[in-house]
Design a protein around this motif. Sequence first.
Motif, PDB file in Angstrom:
ATOM      1  N   ARG A  44       0.852  -1.191   0.000  1.00 37.51           N
ATOM      2  CA  ARG A  44       0.000   0.000   0.000  1.00 37.51           C
ATOM      3  C   ARG A  44       0.884   1.236   0.000  1.00 37.51           C
ATOM      4  N   LYS A  45       0.356   2.289  -0.590  1.00 36.10           N
ATOM      5  CA  LYS A  45       1.089   3.542  -0.669  1.00 36.10           C
ATOM      6  C   LYS A  45       1.194   4.195   0.705  1.00 36.10           C
ATOM      7  N   VAL A  46       2.378   4.683   1.014  1.00 30.13           N
ATOM      8  CA  VAL A  46       2.602   5.484   2.224  1.00 30.13           C
ATOM      9  C   VAL A  46       3.312   6.746   1.740  1.00 30.13           C
ATOM     10  N   GLY A  47       2.524   7.767   1.399  1.00 25.67           N
ATOM     11  CA  GLY A  47       3.097   8.945   0.755  1.00 25.67           C
ATOM     12  C   GLY A  47       3.607   8.560  -0.623  1.00 25.67           C
ATOM     13  N   PHE A  48       4.886   8.829  -0.861  1.00 30.64           N
ATOM     14  CA  PHE A  48       5.501   8.451  -2.137  1.00 30.64           C
ATOM     15  C   PHE A  48       6.189   7.089  -2.047  1.00 30.64           C
ATOM     16  N   GLU A  49       6.061   6.439  -0.914  1.00 28.47           N
ATOM     17  CA  GLU A  49       6.722   5.161  -0.693  1.00 28.47           C
ATOM     18  C   GLU A  49       5.702   4.022  -0.724  1.00 28.47           C
ATOM     19  N   MET A  50       6.200   2.802  -0.727  1.00 26.21           N
ATOM     20  CA  MET A  50       5.348   1.616  -0.764  1.00 26.21           C
ATOM     21  C   MET A  50       5.748   0.695   0.379  1.00 26.21           C
ATOM     22  N   MET A  51       4.732   0.214   1.106  1.00 28.01           N
ATOM     23  CA  MET A  51       5.008  -0.632   2.256  1.00 28.01           C
ATOM     24  C   MET A  51       4.143  -1.887   2.191  1.00 28.01           C
ATOM     25  N   PHE A  52       4.719  -3.015   2.592  1.00 26.52           N
ATOM     26  CA  PHE A  52       3.907  -4.219   2.734  1.00 26.52           C
ATOM     27  C   PHE A  52       4.279  -4.929   4.024  1.00 26.52           C
ATOM     28  N   LYS A  53       3.269  -5.527   4.643  1.00 26.75           N
ATOM     29  CA  LYS A  53       3.463  -6.328   5.836  1.00 26.75           C
ATOM     30  C   LYS A  53       3.593  -7.791   5.426  1.00 26.75           C
ATOM     31  N   HIS A  54       4.294  -8.554   6.230  1.00 31.84           N
ATOM     32  CA  HIS A  54       4.488  -9.965   5.915  1.00 31.84           C
ATOM     33  C   HIS A  54       4.721 -10.747   7.207  1.00 31.84           C
ATOM     34  N   LYS A  57      17.309   2.484  -0.002  1.00 31.07           N
ATOM     35  CA  LYS A  57      16.280   2.033  -0.928  1.00 31.07           C
ATOM     36  C   LYS A  57      15.106   1.381  -0.216  1.00 31.07           C
ATOM     37  N   ILE A  58      15.379   0.799   0.958  1.00 28.18           N
ATOM     38  CA  ILE A  58      14.308   0.205   1.752  1.00 28.18           C
ATOM     39  C   ILE A  58      14.560   0.476   3.230  1.00 28.18           C
ATOM     40  N   TYR A  59      13.508   0.294   4.009  1.00 34.21           N
ATOM     41  CA  TYR A  59      13.625   0.181   5.464  1.00 34.21           C
ATOM     42  C   TYR A  59      12.826  -1.060   5.840  1.00 34.21           C
ATOM     43  N   PHE A  60      13.309  -1.837   6.776  1.00 34.16           N
ATOM     44  CA  PHE A  60      12.585  -3.055   7.122  1.00 34.16           C
ATOM     45  C   PHE A  60      12.699  -3.350   8.610  1.00 34.16           C
ATOM     46  N   ASN A  61      11.693  -4.072   9.087  1.00 35.67           N
ATOM     47  CA  ASN A  61      11.758  -4.686  10.409  1.00 35.67           C
ATOM     48  C   ASN A  61      11.231  -6.112  10.270  1.00 35.67           C
ATOM     49  N   ARG A  62      10.922  -6.761  11.359  1.00 36.57           N
ATOM     50  CA  ARG A  62      10.562  -8.179  11.285  1.00 36.57           C
ATOM     51  C   ARG A  62       9.252  -8.425  10.540  1.00 36.57           C
ATOM     52  N   ARG A  63       8.362  -7.438  10.501  1.00 38.31           N
ATOM     53  CA  ARG A  63       7.028  -7.674   9.959  1.00 38.31           C
ATOM     54  C   ARG A  63       6.658  -6.805   8.772  1.00 38.31           C
ATOM     55  N   SER A  64       7.534  -5.946   8.321  1.00 33.91           N
ATOM     56  CA  SER A  64       7.193  -5.103   7.178  1.00 33.91           C
ATOM     57  C   SER A  64       8.457  -4.646   6.453  1.00 33.91           C
ATOM     58  N   ILE A  65       8.261  -4.276   5.180  1.00 33.36           N
ATOM     59  CA  ILE A  65       9.323  -3.687   4.367  1.00 33.36           C
ATOM     60  C   ILE A  65       8.762  -2.438   3.708  1.00 33.36           C
ATOM     61  N   LEU A  66       9.478  -1.328   3.852  1.00 36.35           N
ATOM     62  CA  LEU A  66       9.102  -0.057   3.241  1.00 36.35           C
ATOM     63  C   LEU A  66      10.068   0.224   2.096  1.00 36.35           C
ATOM     64  N   ILE A  67       9.525   0.417   0.913  1.00 35.21           N
ATOM     65  CA  ILE A  67      10.343   0.695  -0.271  1.00 35.21           C
ATOM     66  C   ILE A  67      10.338   2.195  -0.510  1.00 35.21           C
TER      67      ILE A  67
END
Length: 226
Positions: free
Chosen positions: A169-179, A209-219
């Motif tokens: 899903r869009k987060v401003g100009f970035e894209m984030m997904f949970k996993h 280029k990305i930020y991530f934690n255990r449950r999501s990745i932000l592109i």
Amino acid sequence: MKTLDTPQILRRFPLFATLSDTEMQLISDNSEVLKRPKFNFLYHFDDPSDTIFLLIKGIVKTGLHSDDGREIIKNVIHPGAVFGELGVVGERCRTEFARAMNEDVTVCAVKVSAIRSIMSRNAELAFKMMDKIGERLRKTEGKLEALIFKDARERIIDFIRNTAENRGRKVGFEMMFKHCLTQQDIANLTGTSRQTVTSVLNELRKENKIYFNRRSILIRDMEGLA
């Protein structure tokens, strides 16, 4: 367990949405709503391929084990998807396993014999099923080509991009997904090692280029992710 609203559950799935009331009743009479605890198997390699599964709740992974016991994940399946469908086109025994991932799973299990009976006189259902199996084969071919022609970094980036495009899903100009995937799961999906996944993710984070934690990745930038 059988539920009174099985036809309503079935109609949530595009594969069965246009069936007549009579056809839907036949499917309902030959289906069962099941629950499986997290980490339990819905089916094992070499089990009979006599049912297909409609995923109502939870996340399921399908895959197989190599001769040395390593797990190879073929697909991660989310609610609304159909899986285990190859029995419809002649598979007699499972060529993969299906296992609940991080939470309890609810599925509707439908007998292949009932689906084949309706397909014999309902061309629309037959075409939908063939399209679904064709899509499965295309994805399998794409993974094989990636293993041959792309290096580990490219395959991991492809996984990130494809997951974001399909479930992000869009987060401003970035894209984030949970996993719900561990880094070992990502390695098993991409044909790499956990150490390689860790290294590539850290490199991409250092490159901003990305930020991530255990449950999501932000592109940060989908176009710049390469």
